[in-house]
Design a protein around this motif. Structure first.
Motif, PDB file in Angstrom:
ATOM      1  N   GLY A   1      31.822 -15.474 -32.945  1.00 33.04           N
ATOM      2  CA  GLY A   1      30.477 -15.364 -33.514  1.00 33.04           C
ATOM      3  C   GLY A   1      30.451 -16.039 -34.867  1.00 33.04           C
TER       4      GLY A   1
ATOM      5  N   ASP B   1      23.267 -16.111 -29.022  1.00 30.98           N
ATOM      6  CA  ASP B   1      23.651 -15.099 -30.006  1.00 30.98           C
ATOM      7  C   ASP B   1      22.555 -15.031 -31.065  1.00 30.98           C
ATOM      8  OD1 ASP B   1      24.787 -13.734 -32.294  1.00 30.98           O
ATOM      9  OD2 ASP B   1      26.753 -14.024 -31.373  1.00 30.98           O
TER      10      ASP B   1
ATOM     11  N   HIS C   1      25.584 -10.494 -29.373  1.00 31.33           N
ATOM     12  CA  HIS C   1      26.303 -10.857 -30.594  1.00 31.33           C
ATOM     13  C   HIS C   1      27.791 -10.593 -30.467  1.00 31.33           C
ATOM     14  CE1 HIS C   1      27.121 -11.814 -34.651  1.00 31.33           C
ATOM     15  NE2 HIS C   1      27.167 -10.583 -35.124  1.00 31.33           N
TER      16      HIS C   1
END
Length: 518
Positions: free
Chosen positions: A238, A453, A481
């Motif tokens: 991420g 995301d 996420h």
């Protein structure tokens, strides 16, 4: 990334000399310009977990001067005979307690498989400024803290609401300046990366093994550039656009807020489009917001148009336009929550207009004088505003608000106003790291990102990977996420194999998310 009021509440400790749970030594070869070596003393603190406290310099320019405390937790390797070392994990934020998060999530198999737990001591910590470590508190009590943040809207929905929003953000920075002491000037991610190297030495690892999620990717990328030869494997799951976050590209740092210049609103919009599309495909039996003859996208527009005129009252609570949009934003990160989000939106859309007054949502009244531990809101701004260049004039934000709202409906304003306290933030850390981000590293870095995301968009991860000197991006075909909230057995195995061997997965590897949200 999280906007002004999505985060909730905070705490910490005063500056300390040395914690009782560690021993500090000065071995042969130690120099006056490096922190002293130390040995950690671990003690049982929960089922299967051990805790310790480390010391780190408040100011790395004075490494043997005033010290702060860092609270650590570990889950010992289940197969000590095959143990590789410690795997340090930063769960993101910044501001949330890594100690709490490891205790809550340590046995999530899709994040830490039994195979991985067998071979690593999994270690997390409260970063400087956070929770049980030496922490920044901007309020005297929990009651004062909760009252303050509960009164702040997620973002101003109109120009008329902006002056009050600016004043609230400035008030927070004043409180933090008054109560933050010298700590407020030493909360950069660069210092957290230096702390990480202190902890690496304290657990006895020659080189670092690391998993960073969300903001934790910024910690990892900073470590890689400050200590390019001291890690064996870094997973950044991420990922941010590191330059975009720190300074912006070109003059963006002076003209655009942090999330606007990284185009986080586009990531939110793309993920929300997945929510609406997958809801419609699932149909009303599996997604409540797909009920009726109106498509979910049109139904959401009708709902928010109505809330712009007057808040909707559901079960005695008032749902304004801002509340609805920020609730959507907060739930997009967790695909497992999408069905519940769809049910909430369906219930709001079905509320019949009523000729009744509405009131603010009632919150539980905290006990007067009660102290607090969770200081994630204060620490979030204390760290991000220290790390990043931000516009300092409110006119910049006001000028961007309407164009961004048109460019990315619903979410453009969130990007503009999410870091509002940074405009007046008083802390200045002269040791913060601003790049460049391409220091050659001895080991390769694995970057992982979900296709959709909402907090760390794929386009930002692509930029961040390109900014690093020796990194490879692997995309998970899913929404949500990071791997923390989007399980992928294939993705976990690829990350695990890399952490075991230091060898990157094949460039053409494609991994899917395990489950559909509906």
């Amino acid at each position: 990334m999280t906007p002004f009021t999505r985060l909730r509440l905070a705490a910490g400790t005063a500056l300390v000399a040395m914690a009782a749970t560690l021993a500090v030594t000065s071995p042969a070869g130690a120099t006056a310009d490096s922190p002293p070596a130390q040995t950690l003393t671990w003690s049982t603190c929960a089922d299967g977990y051990e805790c310790a406290t480390a010391a780190a310099p408040l100011d790395y320019d004075r490494p043997r001067g005033e010290q702060i405390s860092l609270s650590l937790i570990r889950m010992p390797a289940t197969d000590p005979a095959r143990r590789i070392g410690s795997l340090f994990v930063n769960f993101g934020g910044p501001g949330a307690s890594g100690v709490d998060r490891l205790q809550w999530r340590g046995h999530w198999d899709w994040l830490f498989s039994p195979e991985l737990r067998a071979r690593f001591d999994v270690v997390s910590w409260d970063t400087r400024g956070v929770g049980r470590s030496t922490a920044i508190r901007c309020f005297e009590t929990k009651a004062e803290q909760e009252a303050y943040f509960n009164a702040v809207p997620a973002f101003p929905a109109t120009a008329a609401q902006e002056p009050a929003f600016y004043a609230q953000a400035a008030d927070l920075t004043t409180r933090c300046k008054e109560r933050g002491g010298d700590l407020i000037n030493h909360l950069s991610t660069a210092n957290t990366a230096r702390d990480l190297d202190v902890m690496r030495r304290a657990v006895g690892d020659e080189k670092l093994s690391y998993l960073g999620l969300s903001y934790g990717t910024h910690v990892g990328a900073t470590y890689a550039n400050l200590f390019p030869n001291k890690f064996r494997a870094l997973v950044l799951d991420g990922a941010l656009d590191f330059q975009g976050s720190a300074t912006g590209h070109g003059i963006d740092g002076l003209t655009k807020p942090i999330d606007t210049r990284q185009d986080v609103p586009r990531g939110l919009a793309e993920t929300f489009d997945q929510f609406l599309t997958q809801c419609q495909t699932a149909g009303p039996e599996r997604c409540a917001f797909a009920k009726g003859d109106v498509a979910p996208k049109a139904r959401f527009k009708a709902l928010t148009d109505r809330a712009r005129v007057a808040p909707i009252v559901l079960d005695g609570e008032s749902w304004s336009y801002t509340t609805i949009v920020s609730t959507v934003q907060g739930n997009l990160a967790h695909p497992l929550w999408w069905k519940d989000l769809a049910t909430l939106l369906d219930r709001l859309a079905n509320v019949q207009p009523a000729a009744r007054a509405f009131g603010a949502v009632r919150e539980a009244t905290p006990k007067l004088g009660e102290q607090y531990l969770d200081n994630r809101s204060e620490a979030y701004f204390a760290i991000n505003c220290t790390d990043s260049v931000s516009p300092r004039h409110t006119s910049t934000y006001s000028r961007l608000a309407e164009p961004e709202d048109r460019r990315v409906p619903y979410f453009g304003r969130i990007g503009v106003f999410g870091y509002m306290p940074c405009a007046t933030w008083p802390g200045r850390d002269t040791d913060r790291f601003m790049g460049p981000w391409n220091t050659p590293t001895a080991a390769p870095i694995l970057v992982v990102n979900n296709r959709y995301d909402p907090s760390t968009p794929l386009h930002g991860a692509q930029d961040g990977t390109a900014e690093l000197a020796n990194a490879q991006l692997m995309v998970i075909e899913g929404a949500g996420h990071t791997g923390m909230y989007t399980p992928s057995t294939c993705g976990e195995k690829a990350k695990r194999d890399y952490l075991f061997t230091g060898v990157l997965p094949p460039k053409n590897l494609v991994c899917a998310a395990d489950d559909s949200p509906f």
